[in-house]
Design a protein around this motif. Structure first.
Motif, PDB file in Angstrom:
ATOM      1  N   THR A 119       0.828  -1.205   0.000  1.00  0.00           N
ATOM      2  CA  THR A 119       0.000   0.000   0.000  1.00  0.00           C
ATOM      3  C   THR A 119       0.866   1.262   0.000  1.00  0.00           C
ATOM      4  O   THR A 119       0.591   2.208  -0.740  1.00  0.00           O
ATOM      5  N   MET A 120       1.914   1.274   0.819  1.00  0.00           N
ATOM      6  CA  MET A 120       2.814   2.426   0.859  1.00  0.00           C
ATOM      7  C   MET A 120       3.515   2.616  -0.484  1.00  0.00           C
ATOM      8  O   MET A 120       3.685   3.745  -0.952  1.00  0.00           O
ATOM      9  N   SER A 121       3.916   1.524  -1.096  1.00  0.00           N
ATOM     10  CA  SER A 121       4.574   1.603  -2.397  1.00  0.00           C
ATOM     11  C   SER A 121       3.617   2.153  -3.455  1.00  0.00           C
ATOM     12  O   SER A 121       4.001   3.005  -4.265  1.00  0.00           O
ATOM     13  N   ALA A 122       2.381   1.699  -3.446  1.00  0.00           N
ATOM     14  CA  ALA A 122       1.384   2.189  -4.401  1.00  0.00           C
ATOM     15  C   ALA A 122       1.097   3.669  -4.169  1.00  0.00           C
ATOM     16  O   ALA A 122       0.968   4.445  -5.123  1.00  0.00           O
ATOM     17  N   SER A 123       1.040   4.084  -2.898  1.00  0.00           N
ATOM     18  CA  SER A 123       0.805   5.502  -2.603  1.00  0.00           C
ATOM     19  C   SER A 123       1.973   6.354  -3.076  1.00  0.00           C
ATOM     20  O   SER A 123       1.759   7.471  -3.597  1.00  0.00           O
ATOM     21  N   LEU A 124       3.185   5.873  -2.898  1.00  0.00           N
ATOM     22  CA  LEU A 124       4.341   6.602  -3.365  1.00  0.00           C
ATOM     23  C   LEU A 124       4.315   6.738  -4.894  1.00  0.00           C
ATOM     24  O   LEU A 124       4.609   7.807  -5.436  1.00  0.00           O
ATOM     25  N   MET A 125       3.958   5.676  -5.567  1.00  0.00           N
ATOM     26  CA  MET A 125       3.874   5.730  -7.037  1.00  0.00           C
ATOM     27  C   MET A 125       2.819   6.739  -7.482  1.00  0.00           C
ATOM     28  O   MET A 125       3.026   7.473  -8.457  1.00  0.00           O
ATOM     29  N   ASP A 126       1.705   6.821  -6.780  1.00  0.00           N
ATOM     30  CA  ASP A 126       0.674   7.791  -7.097  1.00  0.00           C
ATOM     31  C   ASP A 126       1.190   9.217  -6.919  1.00  0.00           C
ATOM     32  O   ASP A 126       0.914  10.096  -7.737  1.00  0.00           O
ATOM     33  N   LEU A 127       1.934   9.450  -5.843  1.00  0.00           N
ATOM     34  CA  LEU A 127       2.508  10.778  -5.596  1.00  0.00           C
ATOM     35  C   LEU A 127       3.521  11.163  -6.672  1.00  0.00           C
ATOM     36  O   LEU A 127       3.578  12.319  -7.102  1.00  0.00           O
ATOM     37  N   LEU A 128       4.329  10.207  -7.093  1.00  0.00           N
ATOM     38  CA  LEU A 128       5.343  10.486  -8.123  1.00  0.00           C
ATOM     39  C   LEU A 128       4.733  10.753  -9.487  1.00  0.00           C
ATOM     40  O   LEU A 128       5.322  11.466 -10.317  1.00  0.00           O
ATOM     41  N   ARG A 129       3.576  10.182  -9.782  1.00  0.00           N
ATOM     42  CA  ARG A 129       2.906  10.386 -11.063  1.00  0.00           C
ATOM     43  C   ARG A 129       2.341  11.798 -11.187  1.00  0.00           C
ATOM     44  O   ARG A 129       2.098  12.268 -12.277  1.00  0.00           O
ATOM     45  N   ARG A 130       2.095  12.466 -10.081  1.00  0.00           N
ATOM     46  CA  ARG A 130       1.472  13.797 -10.121  1.00  0.00           C
ATOM     47  C   ARG A 130       2.415  14.845 -10.546  1.00  0.00           C
ATOM     48  O   ARG A 130       3.468  15.039 -10.564  1.00  0.00           O
TER      49      ARG A 130
END
Length: 130
Positions: A119-130
């Protein structure tokens, strides 16, 4: 190797080790009434991977419990000697149930850590995509 990958690797090794432990506990429970059966135990070992410098857990060699077998009196049993006794197993169901519960809870804790890391990894990926 990223910290997320390391965490996933460590928790996956814990899941695998606890699953193995639970399998051996269930074998012990299913053979509790088997004459001459000796309880199996499985130790855990820490293993460090040199290329990633990550410590994993794995199961060691399965060993047989060398405590005395229960002596059962049943003159009608085909394995009974002339006195009517035969060797039962050395499996104590209370110990096996406690071990099963401990392995199950450890497995669940490792699974929760795996899910949290993912979950933390997916959240980080979402933040980096922005």
């Amino acid at each position: 190797m990223s910290e997320f990958s390391r965490a996933l690797s460590v928790t996956a090794s814990g899941l695998k080790a606890q699953a193995s432990r639970l399998r051996h506990v269930s074998e012990n429970i299913s053979n509790a009434d088997t004459p001459g059966y000796r309880r199996k135990t499985v130790p855990f070992e820490a293993v460090r991977e040199l290329q990633t410098d990550v410590e994993h857990v794995r199961t060691g060699r399965v060993t047989l419990d060398r405590s005395d077998l229960e002596e059962v009196y049943d003159p009608s049993h085909p394995m009974a000697d002339e006195s009517g006794h035969y060797d039962g197993s050395n499996v104590d169901l209370m110990i096996e149930i406690a071990d099963a519960r401990e392995a199950q809870r450890s497995y669940e804790a490792n699974l929760k850590m795996f899910e949290q890391t993912r979950t933390m990894s997916a959240s980080l990926m979402d933040l980096l995509r922005r």
